[in-house]
Design a protein around this motif. Sequence first.
Motif, PDB file in Angstrom:
ATOM      1  N   GLU A 100       0.824  -1.206   0.000  1.00 44.50           N
ATOM      2  CA  GLU A 100       0.000   0.000   0.000  1.00 44.50           C
ATOM      3  C   GLU A 100       0.858   1.255   0.000  1.00 44.50           C
ATOM      4  O   GLU A 100       0.538   2.252  -0.659  1.00 44.50           O
ATOM      5  CB  GLU A 100      -0.954   0.000   1.198  1.00 44.50           C
ATOM      6  N   GLN A 101       1.970   1.200   0.713  1.00 44.06           N
ATOM      7  CA  GLN A 101       2.899   2.324   0.793  1.00 44.06           C
ATOM      8  C   GLN A 101       3.519   2.601  -0.584  1.00 44.06           C
ATOM      9  O   GLN A 101       3.604   3.739  -1.023  1.00 44.06           O
ATOM     10  CB  GLN A 101       3.969   1.951   1.824  1.00 44.06           C
ATOM     11  N   VAL A 102       3.941   1.538  -1.272  1.00 47.05           N
ATOM     12  CA  VAL A 102       4.546   1.685  -2.599  1.00 47.05           C
ATOM     13  C   VAL A 102       3.522   2.182  -3.611  1.00 47.05           C
ATOM     14  O   VAL A 102       3.791   3.101  -4.389  1.00 47.05           O
ATOM     15  CB  VAL A 102       5.183   0.354  -3.072  1.00 47.05           C
ATOM     16  N   LEU A 103       2.331   1.606  -3.612  1.00 49.23           N
ATOM     17  CA  LEU A 103       1.306   2.011  -4.578  1.00 49.23           C
ATOM     18  C   LEU A 103       0.887   3.465  -4.398  1.00 49.23           C
ATOM     19  O   LEU A 103       0.701   4.195  -5.374  1.00 49.23           O
ATOM     20  CB  LEU A 103       0.103   1.082  -4.492  1.00 49.23           C
ATOM     21  N   ALA A 104       0.767   3.905  -3.162  1.00 45.78           N
ATOM     22  CA  ALA A 104       0.440   5.313  -2.910  1.00 45.78           C
ATOM     23  C   ALA A 104       1.559   6.221  -3.404  1.00 45.78           C
ATOM     24  O   ALA A 104       1.304   7.279  -3.999  1.00 45.78           O
ATOM     25  CB  ALA A 104       0.175   5.538  -1.417  1.00 45.78           C
ATOM     26  N   ALA A 105       2.802   5.810  -3.182  1.00 45.36           N
ATOM     27  CA  ALA A 105       3.945   6.609  -3.633  1.00 45.36           C
ATOM     28  C   ALA A 105       4.005   6.672  -5.153  1.00 45.36           C
ATOM     29  O   ALA A 105       4.320   7.726  -5.711  1.00 45.36           O
ATOM     30  CB  ALA A 105       5.242   6.036  -3.065  1.00 45.36           C
ATOM     31  N   VAL A 106       3.695   5.575  -5.838  1.00 43.59           N
ATOM     32  CA  VAL A 106       3.717   5.569  -7.304  1.00 43.59           C
ATOM     33  C   VAL A 106       2.700   6.566  -7.856  1.00 43.59           C
ATOM     34  O   VAL A 106       2.992   7.337  -8.775  1.00 43.59           O
ATOM     35  CB  VAL A 106       3.463   4.153  -7.863  1.00 43.59           C
ATOM     36  N   THR A 107       1.506   6.580  -7.306  1.00 42.55           N
ATOM     37  CA  THR A 107       0.479   7.518  -7.752  1.00 42.55           C
ATOM     38  C   THR A 107       0.956   8.959  -7.592  1.00 42.55           C
ATOM     39  O   THR A 107       0.855   9.774  -8.521  1.00 42.55           O
ATOM     40  CB  THR A 107      -0.825   7.297  -6.960  1.00 42.55           C
ATOM     41  N   LYS A 108       1.500   9.270  -6.439  1.00 42.02           N
ATOM     42  CA  LYS A 108       1.985  10.627  -6.181  1.00 42.02           C
ATOM     43  C   LYS A 108       3.202  10.945  -7.049  1.00 42.02           C
ATOM     44  O   LYS A 108       3.338  12.048  -7.568  1.00 42.02           O
ATOM     45  CB  LYS A 108       2.318  10.775  -4.699  1.00 42.02           C
ATOM     46  N   LEU A 109       4.085   9.975  -7.220  1.00 46.28           N
ATOM     47  CA  LEU A 109       5.289  10.158  -8.042  1.00 46.28           C
ATOM     48  C   LEU A 109       4.906  10.508  -9.481  1.00 46.28           C
ATOM     49  O   LEU A 109       5.469  11.425 -10.064  1.00 46.28           O
ATOM     50  CB  LEU A 109       6.128   8.886  -8.006  1.00 46.28           C
ATOM     51  N   LEU A 110       3.955   9.803 -10.052  1.00 43.13           N
ATOM     52  CA  LEU A 110       3.528  10.081 -11.428  1.00 43.13           C
ATOM     53  C   LEU A 110       2.997  11.506 -11.564  1.00 43.13           C
ATOM     54  O   LEU A 110       3.384  12.243 -12.466  1.00 43.13           O
ATOM     55  CB  LEU A 110       2.469   9.072 -11.870  1.00 43.13           C
ATOM     56  N   LYS A 111       2.133  11.911 -10.658  1.00 40.37           N
ATOM     57  CA  LYS A 111       1.557  13.252 -10.731  1.00 40.37           C
ATOM     58  C   LYS A 111       2.622  14.320 -10.540  1.00 40.37           C
ATOM     59  O   LYS A 111       2.718  15.262 -11.331  1.00 40.37           O
ATOM     60  CB  LYS A 111       0.464  13.411  -9.684  1.00 40.37           C
ATOM     61  N   GLU A 112       3.430  14.183  -9.520  1.00 42.15           N
ATOM     62  CA  GLU A 112       4.376  15.250  -9.193  1.00 42.15           C
ATOM     63  C   GLU A 112       5.521  15.360 -10.191  1.00 42.15           C
ATOM     64  O   GLU A 112       5.988  16.463 -10.469  1.00 42.15           O
ATOM     65  CB  GLU A 112       4.876  15.089  -7.762  1.00 42.15           C
TER      66      GLU A 112
END
Length: 81
Positions: free
Chosen positions: A46-58
Motif C-alpha cells: 500500500e505504501q509503494v502504490l500510494a507513492a507511485v500515484t503521487k510520483l507520477l503526478k508530481e
Amino acid sequence: MVEFTTEPFELDTFPEHAAAAREVVDAAGLAVSVGPFGTGAEGEAEQVLAAVTKLLKETLDAGATRISVQVSVLGKEDGTP
C-alpha cells in the motif's frame, strides 16, 4: 518494490522532475537505492502504490516527459520476486 526512471535526462543538472520523484519516495518512508539506470524503492504494498500515484503526478507536474515504472512483488523470505 518499484523501479522508476524519469526523463528527459539532463547530464549537467539534477532535473526538477527527478528531484520531485526522490522527494516523493523519501517522504513515503521507502527504502531507496539509486542506480545508473533508475531508482528503486521498497516498502509495503500500500505504501509503494500510494507513492507511485503521487510520483507520477508530481514528476509530470515538474516537467517529466516520460516516466518508466516497474512494480515487482518481492518474496517475504529472501527479497526476490
